[in-house]
Design an enzyme around this catalytic site. Structure first.
Site, PDB file in Angstrom:
ATOM      1  CB  ILE A 106      -0.991  -0.177   1.229  1.00 26.85           C
ATOM      2  CG1 ILE A 106      -1.823  -1.266   1.133  1.00 26.85           C
ATOM      3  CG2 ILE A 106      -1.770   1.299   1.232  1.00 26.85           C
ATOM      4  CD1 ILE A 106      -2.649  -1.230  -0.229  1.00 26.85           C
ATOM      5  CB  SER A 110     -10.266  -3.480   5.453  1.00 30.23           C
ATOM      6  OG  SER A 110     -11.667  -3.720   5.272  1.00 30.23           O
ATOM      7  CB  CYS A 111      -8.887  -3.462   0.335  1.00 30.52           C
ATOM      8  SG  CYS A 111      -8.893  -5.200   1.139  1.00 30.52           S
ATOM      9  CB  THR A 112     -13.076  -6.459   2.479  1.00 33.38           C
ATOM     10  OG1 THR A 112     -12.299  -7.313   1.857  1.00 33.38           O
ATOM     11  CG2 THR A 112     -14.561  -7.030   2.249  1.00 33.38           C
ATOM     12  CG  HIS A 152      -9.045 -10.707   0.020  1.00 36.31           C
ATOM     13  ND1 HIS A 152      -7.699 -10.424  -0.119  1.00 36.31           N
ATOM     14  CD2 HIS A 152      -9.542  -9.668   0.663  1.00 36.31           C
ATOM     15  CE1 HIS A 152      -7.461  -9.145   0.053  1.00 36.31           C
ATOM     16  NE2 HIS A 152      -8.434  -8.656   0.642  1.00 36.31           N
ATOM     17  CB  THR A 162      -2.414 -10.509   2.191  1.00 41.12           C
ATOM     18  OG1 THR A 162      -2.786 -11.261   3.246  1.00 41.12           O
ATOM     19  CG2 THR A 162      -3.676 -10.024   1.439  1.00 41.12           C
ATOM     20  N   GLY A 198     -13.443  -9.168   9.312  1.00 41.29           N
ATOM     21  CA  GLY A 198     -14.194  -8.358  10.109  1.00 41.29           C
ATOM     22  C   GLY A 198     -14.922  -7.438   9.233  1.00 41.29           C
ATOM     23  NE  ARG A 200      -7.288 -12.916   3.024  1.00 41.36           N
ATOM     24  CZ  ARG A 200      -6.212 -12.657   3.796  1.00 41.36           C
ATOM     25  NH1 ARG A 200      -4.866 -12.890   3.475  1.00 41.36           N
ATOM     26  NH2 ARG A 200      -6.473 -11.743   4.810  1.00 41.36           N
TER      27      ARG A 200
END
Length: 477
Positions: A137, A287-289, A315, A318, A347, A369
């Site tokens: 990021i 978060s991204c989600t 996802h 990562t 979450g 994932r």
């Protein structure tokens, strides 16, 4: 048309796209005007990207937008000298030519549409930005900040902070910024100044500071003051830990690029960014989600009402997973990320409530994932308070992606050939895959893609601007 006519038409369009590039660049660098085309940013776009953006208008208007129609409006925008706004050239062009037969009234039309951005006065001084951590990021934020440099830039990247300092470290940091296996090469030139411990990217001097503790740094020693510190490490997730940044001289505010714990404000830009106040020192960009699903959930709540729902996230793996099987503190994450689908928790569903309180207790979530390096998919299964059907729901979501306050966050695709790699580099928080939509009565399933790296980073930059007090007009209204 003969094949010669097709080639001639293409070359004429290409010449206009080439002529657009310096105008778009000048508007941004000198006046703080970001030109988009139905939400697609044209800043730093190639000639082909500009032409492709004109063709994508077919998705919304039923036909491509001729660049011969948009070019005279762009020239007129330059002449009007607006400041500090995001201007959608596509919407302005379609609106003008639907009501006019020639170019005679362009200036009057634009003067009315762009009135809020005219005669605004001087652009305020930029805010110093420090990236604390330089991982996935952090490096994408650096790319985004560097591409936005100019006299009207509101955020100025001044430094990055990393651990280490071993021989060759600086060159490796620069190399990782220069080349990216997912997002491709850096668009520009990068140099290393070993003597001053700095990276110079497209003329931006970035001080590299080596430190093991946030409180130990004196940013003022590098000419940095009143800085916004963007923590990309994830080491500190609560206000107590993140407040260590504020002990550093020259630091003023902190933004966390991960979900914050406790009572910290978790901000999804476009949904609840107005909760950021002038006295807030520590903010989370969630978060991204959470950023991907919350805008879509908001427009669904506004129109249909949500009784309850479940979000399943497919996802990409990562960096905290193992490449091959090895010990890992987390459950299942010790197994090879490149070889397995790995069940894990998320979450994000509960975190939605921090940005959208009306959904508190209404959502559950889980995550899988998968062996892809980037781009994820949220499957949103909802029970609604009002019935709908597939066509009506898709039409509504398409309209929200075009003309709602969330048009920067929600994209919409009608392609039957869409796959995950097509979303790499998307600047939207989420992309609704309309061909996968299921809706019957009071139940629907939505499929929302998102670039969990780049799209999220774009959302982070928007939060940074809000924290810096930047108010950018969105035109036409």
């Amino acid at each position: 048309m003969t094949h010669e006519h097709y080639l001639q038409a293409w070359q004429e369009s290409q010449a206009l796209a080439e002529a657009m590039q310096p105008l778009i660049g000048r508007l941004y660098r000198q006046q703080g005007i970001e030109i988009t085309l139905f939400g697609r940013p044209l800043q730093n776009a190639s000639t082909i990207d500009i032409l492709k953006a004109h063709r994508v208008v077919r998705r919304h208007q039923g036909a491509p937008l001729p660049i011969q129609q948009s070019f005279p409006l762009l020239c007129a925008i330059v002449a009007l000298n607006p400041t500090a706004a995001e201007v959608d050239l596509g919407k302005l062009t379609v609106g003008y030519w639907q009501a006019h037969q020639d170019e005679a009234g362009i200036e009057d039309y634009l003067s009315a549409k762009l009135a809020p951005a005219l005669n605004q006065g001087a652009v305020p001084a930029p805010t110093d930005v420090v990236l604390y951590g330089f991982g996935r990021i952090g490096r994408l934020l650096a790319r985004l900040l560097i591409e936005r440099t100019g006299a009207a830039n509101s955020l100025r990247l001044r430094a990055i902070v990393v651990r280490g300092g071993r021989e060759g470290d600086l060159e490796k940091r620069a190399s990782l910024l220069r080349r990216d296996s997912v997002h491709g090469p850096f668009n520009g030139s990068i140099e290393v100044d070993v003597e001053r411990s700095a990276i110079i990217a497209n003329g931006t001097f970035i001080q590299v500071i080596y430190a093991n503790s946030p409180a130990d740094i004196d940013y003022t020693a590098y000419g940095i003051d009143n800085a916004l510190i963007v923590d990309n490490t994830g080491v500190w997730r609560d206000e107590a830990g993140l407040s260590e940044h504020l002990k550093a001289r020259g630091a003023a505010r902190v933004l966390l690029t991960a979900p914050g714990k406790g009572e910290m404000k978790n901000v999804v830009f476009g949904v609840n960014h107005e909760v950021i106040g002038p006295d807030d020192k520590i903010i989370s960009a969630a978060s991204c989600t959470t950023n991907a699903i919350t805008p879509v959930l908001k427009v669904m709540q506004d129109r249909y009402g949500i009784r309850h729902g479940h979000v399943e996230t497919v996802h990409s793996y990562t960096n905290d997973q193992n490449l091959i099987d090895n010990y890992h503190q987390g459950e299942r994450r010790g197994r090879s990320a490149a070889l397995n689908m790995v069940m894990t928790s998320t979450g994000a569903a509960k975190a939605v409530a921090k940005a959208l309180p009306e959904l508190k207790g209404k959502l559950t979530g889980n995550a899988i994932r998968v062996p892809t390096p980037n781009v994820s998919l949220a499957i949103i299964n909802l029970s609604l308070e009002q019935a709908t059907d597939r066509d009506s729901l898709n039409a509504y979501l398409q309209q929200m992606s075009l003309s709602s306050a969330l048009h920067r966050q929600i994209d919409f695709s009608a392609s039957t050939e869409l796959v995950s790699s097509d979303m790499v580099g998307s600047r939207f928080a989420g992309i609704v895959d309309s061909q996968a939509t299921i809706a019957e009565g009071d139940h629907c399933v939505l499929y929302v893609w998102y670039d969990n790296e780049f799209g999220y980073s774009c959302q982070v930059v928007r939060v940074m601007e809000q924290m810096a007090g930047v108010v950018r007009q969105d035109l036409p209204a």
